[in-house]
Scaffold this active site. Structure first.
Site, PDB file in Angstrom:
ATOM      1  N   LYS A   1       0.791  -1.200   0.000  1.00  0.00           N
ATOM      2  CA  LYS A   1       0.000   0.000   0.000  1.00  0.00           C
ATOM      3  C   LYS A   1       0.841   1.276   0.000  1.00  0.00           C
ATOM      4  O   LYS A   1       0.379   2.356  -0.311  1.00  0.00           O
ATOM      5  CB  LYS A   1      -0.887   0.020   1.277  1.00  0.00           C
ATOM      6  CG  LYS A   1      -1.867  -1.119   1.377  1.00  0.00           C
ATOM      7  CD  LYS A   1      -2.517  -1.115   2.780  1.00  0.00           C
ATOM      8  CE  LYS A   1      -2.217  -2.412   3.419  1.00  0.00           C
ATOM      9  NZ  LYS A   1      -2.728  -2.529   4.792  1.00  0.00           N
ATOM     10  N   GLY A   2       2.099   1.095   0.388  1.00  0.00           N
ATOM     11  CA  GLY A   2       2.937   2.267   0.672  1.00  0.00           C
ATOM     12  C   GLY A   2       3.116   3.236  -0.475  1.00  0.00           C
ATOM     13  O   GLY A   2       3.293   4.434  -0.272  1.00  0.00           O
TER      14      GLY A   2
ATOM     15  N   GLU B   1       7.766   2.197  -5.982  1.00  0.00           N
ATOM     16  CA  GLU B   1       7.774   1.665  -4.613  1.00  0.00           C
ATOM     17  C   GLU B   1       8.037   2.802  -3.634  1.00  0.00           C
ATOM     18  O   GLU B   1       8.646   3.816  -3.981  1.00  0.00           O
ATOM     19  CB  GLU B   1       8.847   0.551  -4.540  1.00  0.00           C
ATOM     20  CG  GLU B   1       9.158   0.003  -3.170  1.00  0.00           C
ATOM     21  CD  GLU B   1       7.997  -0.683  -2.473  1.00  0.00           C
ATOM     22  OE1 GLU B   1       6.886  -0.134  -2.467  1.00  0.00           O
ATOM     23  OE2 GLU B   1       8.224  -1.740  -1.869  1.00  0.00           O
ATOM     24  N   ASP B   2       7.559   2.627  -2.406  1.00  0.00           N
ATOM     25  CA  ASP B   2       7.740   3.692  -1.425  1.00  0.00           C
ATOM     26  C   ASP B   2       9.179   3.779  -0.919  1.00  0.00           C
ATOM     27  O   ASP B   2       9.782   4.842  -0.927  1.00  0.00           O
ATOM     28  CB  ASP B   2       6.753   3.523  -0.247  1.00  0.00           C
ATOM     29  CG  ASP B   2       6.803   2.143   0.404  1.00  0.00           C
ATOM     30  OD1 ASP B   2       7.593   1.274  -0.029  1.00  0.00           O
ATOM     31  OD2 ASP B   2       6.026   1.922   1.361  1.00  0.00           O
TER      32      ASP B   2
ATOM     33  N   ASP C   1      14.939  -0.575   1.502  1.00  0.00           N
ATOM     34  CA  ASP C   1      15.608  -0.707   2.796  1.00  0.00           C
ATOM     35  C   ASP C   1      16.648  -1.817   2.661  1.00  0.00           C
ATOM     36  O   ASP C   1      17.722  -1.613   2.082  1.00  0.00           O
ATOM     37  CB  ASP C   1      14.507  -1.006   3.834  1.00  0.00           C
ATOM     38  CG  ASP C   1      14.983  -1.087   5.258  1.00  0.00           C
ATOM     39  OD1 ASP C   1      15.974  -1.772   5.513  1.00  0.00           O
ATOM     40  OD2 ASP C   1      14.356  -0.491   6.154  1.00  0.00           O
TER      41      ASP C   1
ATOM     42  N   LYS D   1      16.945   4.094   1.568  1.00  0.00           N
ATOM     43  CA  LYS D   1      17.733   4.043   2.802  1.00  0.00           C
ATOM     44  C   LYS D   1      19.034   3.299   2.476  1.00  0.00           C
ATOM     45  O   LYS D   1      19.190   2.112   2.769  1.00  0.00           O
ATOM     46  CB  LYS D   1      16.932   3.344   3.902  1.00  0.00           C
ATOM     47  CG  LYS D   1      15.548   3.978   4.108  1.00  0.00           C
ATOM     48  CD  LYS D   1      14.974   3.755   5.488  1.00  0.00           C
ATOM     49  CE  LYS D   1      14.561   2.367   5.774  1.00  0.00           C
ATOM     50  NZ  LYS D   1      13.866   2.222   7.071  1.00  0.00           N
TER      51      LYS D   1
ATOM     52  N   LEU E   1      11.180   5.355   8.717  1.00  0.00           N
ATOM     53  CA  LEU E   1      10.468   6.493   8.130  1.00  0.00           C
ATOM     54  C   LEU E   1       8.961   6.297   8.203  1.00  0.00           C
ATOM     55  O   LEU E   1       8.463   5.180   8.061  1.00  0.00           O
ATOM     56  CB  LEU E   1      10.872   6.659   6.662  1.00  0.00           C
ATOM     57  CG  LEU E   1      12.370   6.749   6.374  1.00  0.00           C
ATOM     58  CD1 LEU E   1      12.611   6.767   4.872  1.00  0.00           C
ATOM     59  CD2 LEU E   1      12.978   7.973   7.041  1.00  0.00           C
TER      60      LEU E   1
ATOM     61  N   ARG F   1       0.473   6.669   7.379  1.00  0.00           N
ATOM     62  CA  ARG F   1       0.616   6.753   5.914  1.00  0.00           C
ATOM     63  C   ARG F   1       0.127   8.097   5.384  1.00  0.00           C
ATOM     64  O   ARG F   1       0.497   8.531   4.313  1.00  0.00           O
ATOM     65  CB  ARG F   1      -0.193   5.643   5.233  1.00  0.00           C
ATOM     66  CG  ARG F   1       0.294   4.231   5.523  1.00  0.00           C
ATOM     67  CD  ARG F   1      -0.410   3.275   4.561  1.00  0.00           C
ATOM     68  NE  ARG F   1      -0.294   1.876   4.967  1.00  0.00           N
ATOM     69  CZ  ARG F   1       0.709   1.074   4.648  1.00  0.00           C
ATOM     70  NH1 ARG F   1       1.726   1.516   3.961  1.00  0.00           N
ATOM     71  NH2 ARG F   1       0.702  -0.193   5.030  1.00  0.00           N
TER      72      ARG F   1
HETATM   73  P1  IMP Z   1      13.101  -4.073   2.189  1.00  0.00           P
HETATM   74  O1  IMP Z   1      12.666  -5.392   1.623  1.00  0.00           O
HETATM   75  O2  IMP Z   1      13.850  -4.232   3.484  1.00  0.00           O
HETATM   76  O3  IMP Z   1      13.833  -3.201   1.197  1.00  0.00           O
HETATM   77  O4  IMP Z   1      11.817  -3.294   2.628  1.00  0.00           O
HETATM   78  C1  IMP Z   1      10.874  -2.912   1.769  1.00  0.00           C
HETATM   79  C2  IMP Z   1       9.524  -2.774   2.437  1.00  0.00           C
HETATM   80  O5  IMP Z   1       9.585  -2.652   3.864  1.00  0.00           O
HETATM   81  C3  IMP Z   1       8.895  -1.502   1.955  1.00  0.00           C
HETATM   82  O6  IMP Z   1       8.094  -1.743   0.851  1.00  0.00           O
HETATM   83  C4  IMP Z   1       8.109  -1.030   3.147  1.00  0.00           C
HETATM   84  O7  IMP Z   1       6.824  -1.595   3.125  1.00  0.00           O
HETATM   85  C5  IMP Z   1       8.841  -1.563   4.342  1.00  0.00           C
HETATM   86  N1  IMP Z   1       9.775  -0.567   4.934  1.00  0.00           N
HETATM   87  C6  IMP Z   1      11.121  -0.582   4.897  1.00  0.00           C
HETATM   88  N2  IMP Z   1      11.646   0.474   5.527  1.00  0.00           N
HETATM   89  C7  IMP Z   1      10.592   1.194   5.980  1.00  0.00           C
HETATM   90  C8  IMP Z   1      10.488   2.439   6.703  1.00  0.00           C
HETATM   91  O8  IMP Z   1      11.468   3.106   7.065  1.00  0.00           O
HETATM   92  N3  IMP Z   1       9.233   2.846   6.968  1.00  0.00           N
HETATM   93  C9  IMP Z   1       8.115   2.150   6.589  1.00  0.00           C
HETATM   94  N4  IMP Z   1       8.168   1.003   5.912  1.00  0.00           N
HETATM   95  C10 IMP Z   1       9.400   0.524   5.596  1.00  0.00           C
HETATM   96 MG    MG Z   2       5.839  -1.013   0.745  1.00  0.00          MG
END
Ligand code: IMP
Ligand code: MG
Length: 189
Positions: free
Chosen positions: A50-51, A106-107, A110, A138, A161, A173
């Site tokens: 949803k982000g 994508e939002d 990370d 990030k 965040l 959100r």
């Molecule tokens: P990754 O797989 O660790 O890159 O994370 C991706 C998903 O984790 C994103 O699509 C977000 O839904 C969630 N996410 C990662 N970091 C944050 C943050 O700082 N705030 C909110 N959601 C996050």
């Molecule tokens: Mg997301």
């Protein structure tokens, strides 16, 4: 009349103001317009729910070519600060993307585990091209190597965040800016 800004107590610091976010999204739209305005087949702009919803809504209004909307739901965080499961596809893409130009919106990036899984999945469907646009990157938190094709904002250090689509336990959100979450409120939400 000036609008009152909602700043809940769990917002430690506003990192990117509403105006800065909007300007950043306009730049991303310009970047996309430059590259996709002359595609033969209509590109697919794929939002990850949803982000990405607020980012996507703002972005699409500034694109000057015809394209198709599509959406996927992926889960990994389940509303927590750290991923508790491996990323999973909850709702699949609707279009057949074979031979198409796909832009994933994508939002946040990370650890990059989510987009790595998604990239592998989408590439298996043989698109003509595949690019990843993220609102916030990030960069210091990667667990697997991944480079977004376009990131509106680079965030340094280990920050969680909220705002502009980004949630903590499914709230925040709606904040019209990107902020750092104050971790001392994690168990009080
Ligand atoms: P990754 O797989 O660790 O890159 O994370 C991706 C998903 O984790 C994103 O699509 C977000 O839904 C969630 N996410 C990662 N970091 C944050 C943050 O700082 N705030 C909110 N959601 C996050
Ligand atoms: Mg997301």
């Amino acid at each position: 009349m000036s609008q009152k800004i909602y700043k809940p107590k769990y917002v430690k610091k506003i990192l990117i103001s509403q105006k800065e976010v909007k300007d950043g999204i306009t730049k991303a739209a310009n970047w996309i317009n430059k590259r996709y305005s002359h595609c033969k087949k209509r590109p697919i702009l794929l939002a990850i729910l949803k982000g990405a919803v607020p980012f996507y809504a703002e972005l699409v209004m500034q694109l000057h070519f015809d394209f198709h909307f599509d959406f996927m739901v992926l889960s990994s965080f389940r509303g927590q600060m750290k991923a508790v499961t491996q990323p999973k596809i909850v709702t699949d893409i609707m279009n057949d993307i074979k031979g198409r130009d796909v832009i994933v919106v994508e939002d946040v990036l990370d650890s990059a585990k989510t987009l790595t899984v998604l990239k592998k999945y989408l590439l298996s469907k043989k698109p003509n091209s595949l690019k990843f646009i993220v609102l916030a990157d990030k960069v210091d938190l990667r667990q697997v190597p991944f480079k977004a094709d376009y990131a509106c904002f680079t965030i340094r250090g280990d920050k969680f965040l909220v705002g502009y689509g980004l949630d903590i336990k499914e709230i925040a959100r709606n904040l019209p800016y990107i902020a750092e979450f104050d971790k001392k409120y994690l168990n009080k939400l």
